[in-house]
Scaffold this motif. Structure first.
Motif, mmCIF file in Angstrom:
data_model
loop_
_atom_site.group_PDB
_atom_site.id
_atom_site.type_symbol
_atom_site.label_atom_id
_atom_site.label_comp_id
_atom_site.label_asym_id
_atom_site.label_seq_id
_atom_site.Cartn_x
_atom_site.Cartn_y
_atom_site.Cartn_z
ATOM 1 N N UNK A 1 -8.143 -7.780 -4.470
ATOM 2 C CA UNK A 1 -8.481 -8.706 -5.134
ATOM 3 C C UNK A 1 -9.486 -7.906 -6.782
ATOM 4 N N UNK A 2 -10.010 -7.043 -5.744
ATOM 5 C CA UNK A 2 -10.462 -6.072 -7.810
ATOM 6 C C UNK A 2 -8.991 -4.931 -8.060
ATOM 7 N N UNK A 3 -7.551 -5.132 -7.119
ATOM 8 C CA UNK A 3 -6.902 -4.242 -7.498
ATOM 9 C C UNK A 3 -6.538 -3.081 -6.478
ATOM 10 N N UNK A 4 -6.682 -2.636 -5.703
ATOM 11 C CA UNK A 4 -6.792 -1.441 -5.003
ATOM 12 C C UNK A 4 -6.093 -2.183 -4.174
ATOM 13 N N UNK A 5 -5.008 -1.110 -2.992
ATOM 14 C CA UNK A 5 -3.421 -1.160 -2.555
ATOM 15 C C UNK A 5 -3.804 -0.116 -1.289
ATOM 16 N N UNK B 1 3.749 0.889 4.197
ATOM 17 C CA UNK B 1 4.538 1.506 3.010
ATOM 18 C C UNK B 1 4.955 0.912 2.331
ATOM 19 N N UNK B 2 5.888 -0.862 2.932
ATOM 20 C CA UNK B 2 6.829 -1.541 2.481
ATOM 21 C C UNK B 2 5.593 -2.440 1.444
ATOM 22 N N UNK B 3 4.192 -3.019 2.646
ATOM 23 C CA UNK B 3 3.208 -3.437 1.460
ATOM 24 C C UNK B 3 2.788 -3.234 0.424
ATOM 25 N N UNK B 4 2.299 -1.564 0.643
ATOM 26 C CA UNK B 4 1.673 -0.887 -0.161
ATOM 27 C C UNK B 4 2.324 -0.434 -1.299
ATOM 28 N N UNK B 5 3.731 -0.316 -1.189
ATOM 29 C CA UNK B 5 4.759 -0.468 -2.627
ATOM 30 C C UNK B 5 5.343 -1.644 -3.170
ATOM 31 N N UNK B 6 5.350 -2.585 -1.988
ATOM 32 C CA UNK B 6 4.871 -4.527 -2.957
ATOM 33 C C UNK B 6 4.163 -4.658 -3.921
ATOM 34 N N UNK C 1 2.765 1.891 -8.732
ATOM 35 C CA UNK C 1 3.049 2.542 -7.526
ATOM 36 C C UNK C 1 4.027 3.961 -7.753
ATOM 37 N N UNK C 2 3.680 4.691 -8.298
ATOM 38 C CA UNK C 2 3.488 6.277 -9.095
ATOM 39 C C UNK C 2 2.199 6.395 -7.477
ATOM 40 N N UNK C 3 1.057 5.688 -7.965
ATOM 41 C CA UNK C 3 -0.244 6.294 -6.712
ATOM 42 C C UNK C 3 0.637 5.944 -5.392
ATOM 43 N N UNK C 4 1.064 4.427 -4.864
ATOM 44 C CA UNK C 4 1.068 3.994 -4.014
ATOM 45 C C UNK C 4 2.058 5.403 -3.284
ATOM 46 N N UNK C 5 2.894 5.878 -4.110
ATOM 47 C CA UNK C 5 3.791 6.901 -3.151
ATOM 48 C C UNK C 5 3.281 8.175 -3.256
ATOM 49 N N UNK C 6 2.402 8.439 -4.177
ATOM 50 C CA UNK C 6 1.704 9.660 -4.483
ATOM 51 C C UNK C 6 1.153 9.839 -2.945
ATOM 52 N N UNK C 7 0.068 8.376 -2.285
ATOM 53 C CA UNK C 7 -0.927 8.409 -1.342
ATOM 54 C C UNK C 7 0.682 8.329 -0.091
ATOM 55 N N UNK C 8 1.135 8.139 -0.195
ATOM 56 C CA UNK C 8 2.278 7.912 0.644
ATOM 57 C C UNK C 8 2.850 9.073 1.135
#
Length: 474
Positions: A121-125, A51-56, A26-33
């Protein structure tokens, strides 16, 4: 490290950090956003922020790391890594723009593109979709509908195209991995101009299901990254036969993981330098970059690629005719909604005699046969990726060999002949001692030898010959 500092690491390090609990997904996704919000007003790489999809999705990863599936989740190679895709990849719930005004009216995609699914599937967001030339027909990403994408290393210059948004987002440090497409050079050109690594795999290696086509017999998909390891991580995660065989061009080959082979470097590989026509079509800055790479690899043998100039001409005709056929209904009904330059080239394609296109396909086949003979004695070929470094936005021409050439078609002068016969290529970034702009070099191999080009790229990176720094944006 703070999340913003983690975002400056490569994807492999980010995934390791999430795996170890040093940073959350979540912190990485928020940092990217946050980085996108702070920089994209100047770069204009993104056309859609998820944004919504990434954080979810990131929150789901963090939860999974504490539950019954924790061990399996920790094993994902791209765990928590933010990524984005060229806006010709389907994203569920979003219209697939393909850089066009016309596609705003399209229904939202019902499902994600297959390669998006595989990276997740490999874990990327996934954090969003990226700007491009209209219908992938261009090499500059000066899109009149969504604005030009700017080169993060010099905001007055082009990012290249047609995957300009994909390359710029990586160079700007917005995300560590993106996906693009390459029909005539649209991964290698922006990789060259933005100073990052780009991989165009062998034609048919990665399935194109869920992407908007340009020229079906020439379209390739592939990743961008700031490190060769990240390029290999993304490529390995996307490999494999297509589940439903929806892409007739997919070769349905099993996974051939390249990441474990990177440590071998160039050991045992025979490397040559492409001369002849390809070398003649480059300015001194591009030749210097190729010579730097060749010298570092100890490559002294110059070889010609027979029929390379004819191969480029064949690619032009095939591109024109196939691309025009795809868009013929809209050319008849909505010509005013195309970019003028794209529209005019598509219209020209509708007028090509069938005999010319048939001959182009014959030339393409003969050219591929001639190139195969070159790879009987060499494993990797070195050539410039673009004839020059990034030109100013709005500049229509550049000088080469005493000729005044249009920028839009001729940034792909050196890449188009290689795409024509579907060879795998890794573009690597070189920075001259007194240059403030990067320029790329192509590492080219025989079909299905992605391992060879990535091994050579890894050696060049490890020895400091190539590098991909994040642009000095605020």
């Amino acid at each position: 490290m703070t999340p913003a500092e983690w975002l400056r690491q490569d994807a492999a390090a980010m995934a390791a950090g999430v795996r170890a609990g040093s940073v959350s997904a979540t912190a990485l996704a928020q940092a990217a956003l946050t980085r996108i919000a702070a920089t994209d007003g100047r770069v204009n790489a993104f056309t859609e922020i998820a944004q919504e999809r990434a954080l979810q999705n990131a929150a789901q990863i963090d939860v999974a790391l504490t539950g019954a599936q924790a061990a399996r989740t920790r094993s994902l190679p791209l765990l928590g890594v933010p990524f984005a895709v060229k806006n010709l990849f389907d994203i569920a719930g979003v219209p697939t723009l393909a850089g066009a005004k016309i596609e705003r009216d399209s229904a939202p995609a019902q499902a994600d593109a297959l390669l998006v699914q595989r990276l997740e599937r490999a874990g990327a967001v996934l954090v969003g979709a990226l700007n491009m030339d209209e219908y992938a027909y261009g090499f500059t990403t000066e899109n009149t509908h969504y604005g030009p994408t700017c080169n993060p290393h010099d905001l007055t210059r082009i990012a290249g195209g047609s995957s300009g948004g994909s390359a710029a987002a990586v160079a700007a440090g917005q995300v560590p991995i993106t996906l693009g497409s390459d029909t005539n050079g649209s991964i290698r050109v922006p990789a060259s101009l933005n100073g990052i690594y780009g991989l165009k795999p062998t034609f048919g290696r990665l399935p194109r299901t869920g992407t908007y086509p340009f020229v079906s017999s020439l379209d390739h998909l592939g990743p961008f990254a700031r490190s060769v390891r990240d390029l290999a991580l993304a490529y390995d995660a996307m490999q494999g036969p297509e589940e439903d065989a929806a892409d007739p061009g997919c070769a349905q080959r099993p996974v051939d993981a390249v990441l474990p082979q990177l440590a071998q470097g160039a050991r045992g590989l025979r490397v040559g330098v492409l001369g002849g026509w390809l070398r003649q079509q480059a300015l001194p800055e591009a030749l210097a970059a190729a010579d730097t790479v060749a010298m570092a690899l100890g490559a002294q043998q110059f070889v010609d690629l027979p029929l390379v100039e004819a191969g480029r001409a064949a690619a032009f005709l095939i591109t024109n005719s196939e691309g025009a056929a795809l868009h013929l209904p809209d050319l008849r009904q909505r010509p005013q909604d195309f970019e003028p330059l794209s529209r005019d080239r598509f219209l020209a394609g509708t007028l090509l005699p069938a005999a010319w296109v048939a001959r182009a396909q014959r030339v393409r086949r003969l050219y591929a046969e001639q190139a195969a003979r070159v790879f009987e004695r060499l494993d990797v070929l070195v050539a410039p990726a673009t004839p020059c470094a990034a030109t100013p936005i709005g500049q229509e021409f550049f000088e080469l060999n005493g000729q005044r050439l249009p920028v839009r078609p001729n940034m792909g002068l050196l890449t188009q002949p290689i795409s024509c016969i579907g060879l795998p290529v890794c573009a690597v970034p070189v920075w001259g001692a007194h240059e403030r702009l990067p320029i790329g070099v192509q590492l080219i191999a025989a079909p299905w030898r992605e391992d060879a080009v990535l091994r050579v790229a890894a050696e060049l990176e490890a020895t400091g010959v190539t590098r991909a720094p994040i642009a000095a944006l605020a």
